[in-house]
Enzyme design. Sequence first.
Site, mmCIF file in Angstrom:
data_model
loop_
_atom_site.group_PDB
_atom_site.id
_atom_site.type_symbol
_atom_site.label_atom_id
_atom_site.label_comp_id
_atom_site.label_asym_id
_atom_site.label_seq_id
_atom_site.Cartn_x
_atom_site.Cartn_y
_atom_site.Cartn_z
ATOM 1 N N ARG A 1 6.352 -0.970 -2.193
ATOM 2 C CA ARG A 1 7.126 -1.345 -3.204
ATOM 3 C C ARG A 1 7.559 -0.188 -4.105
ATOM 4 N NH1 ARG A 1 5.749 -4.712 -8.900
ATOM 5 N NH2 ARG A 1 8.084 -5.357 -9.053
ATOM 6 N N HIS A 2 8.563 -0.275 -4.753
ATOM 7 C CA HIS A 2 8.887 0.844 -5.729
ATOM 8 C C HIS A 2 8.039 0.937 -6.654
ATOM 9 C CE1 HIS A 2 9.926 -2.178 -8.655
ATOM 10 N NE2 HIS A 2 10.791 -2.836 -7.492
ATOM 11 N N GLY A 3 7.975 2.190 -7.462
ATOM 12 C CA GLY A 3 7.190 2.360 -8.561
ATOM 13 C C GLY A 3 7.375 1.745 -9.833
ATOM 14 N N ALA B 1 4.356 -0.176 -6.946
ATOM 15 C CA ALA B 1 4.046 0.922 -5.945
ATOM 16 C C ALA B 1 2.865 0.298 -5.053
ATOM 17 C CB ALA B 1 3.134 2.051 -6.554
#
Length: 474
Positions: free
Chosen positions: A88-90, A399
């Site tokens: 997952r994106h930060g 994240a």
Amino acid sequence: MLCGPCRRLGASVAPAAALAAALLSSFARCSVPEPSGPVAQALSPYFGTKTRYEDVNPGLLADPEAPRRDPELLEGTCTPVQLVALIRHGTRYPTAKQIGKLRQLHGLLRARSPGAALADWPLWYADWMDGQLVEKGRQDMRQLALRLAALFPALFSRENYGRLRLITSSKHRCVDSGAAFLQGLWQHYHPGLPPPDVADMECGPPRINDKLMRFFDHCEKFLTEVERNATALFHVEAFKTGPEMQNTLKKVAAALQVPVKDLNADLIQVAFFTCSFDLAIRGVKSPWCDVFDIDDAKVLEYLNDLKQYWKRGYGYTINSRSSCTLFQNIFQHLDKAVEQKQRSQPVSSPVILQFGHAETLLPLLSLMGYFKDKEPLTAYNYEEQMHRKFRSGHIVPYASNLIFVLYHCENAKTPQEEFQVQMLLNEKVLPLAHSQEPVSLYEDLKNHYKDILQDCQTSEECKLPKMNSTSDEL
Ligand SMILES: *[C@@H]1O[C@H](CO)[C@@H](O)[C@H](O)[C@H]1NC(C)=O
């Protein structure tokens, strides 16, 4: 000390209503944001999808670059041959929609209690930020890259760098997360050297694939029956007006000194989000946190989890079935590595990194049977679900990552036993759903999921049922 009184107040967790008056006047005097204190941290276990990664892995607070070696990770006779990571994106900014609601709440406070601290507290969110990755989010990714590279040195070797495969959702925050992850790796190989532009990196820039990473946008059945269906989130709406939320609304209204009728669940949820954003993005304890106590935080966490449950989790079958293609894609990579290894060929893609969303990970984990409670989460069983497994803050913080590691084991007795798999969720070994063991034979895992691997075709799953009422009769 300009902000002395604020820091003292931050040191205790008192009921919101009792603290409110003192806070509102004392914060008005403070212009410098304080570092995060115990109040914000006491609420942080309830931030749901807005939880900081380090709150799930507290060891990282002391040293964010030290690899965390789960003692259950295979070592010795087995060598990792491939790693497929869904990341997952930060940490990100709030979306424009959330910022809009926050502005509405802020406006209300300025009108109703001018001079109060929250009315004076600057709104530092602007529309352009719209969900983008923040600097802390880039750091989340660089540090994750450094830890994974240290944990799997043979896979993240310098020689393998040019063979890394990066796939990402088209959203900026995901593309940027992929780039930051690569920069972290660069730092690992060449400490001290400034990283080149991602476009110039050997492995090339991340490749966008929304059909894979944002499968939910491409599933007609999901879009019609859940996403665009006002009644699909019935329990979320019912909980917003239920007794637990009413109680929280009253307390928050008293703390903010505004009439209860001016507030609603959406507005206080955005205030709670702002508390979490201020902590995650700026590392400060926001006065927005002080209007909530732990009980309010639990209610708001449940509201967030209810939404994830009905939209991304077990609430509707299509939520998880829409991720079949992604699931099968992971096993295609693993199959290919097994084949290459069996032919004594080099594995063409030893490391595959896929950047997506909480909405990418939750359906996949549900498809695989993880975090399933005996009873569904509803608007009416808040108390009974107090110890639920489905807590998005523990599963998909910023994240968050789900990693499949394929191993080749030398001393195995039969050829089938040569390949084993482990799964890691947020760098901790995730016991396999079928055995509760930390490791599985690759064949056994495939066998356990054979229905999904063989009988789940996205094109079929996502097809809308034919309307049986014939429109030409009407
Ligand atoms: C919307 O959701 C409700 C509740 O799940 C369901 O009964 C209804 O059929 C759905 N509507 C559509 C158009 O799919």
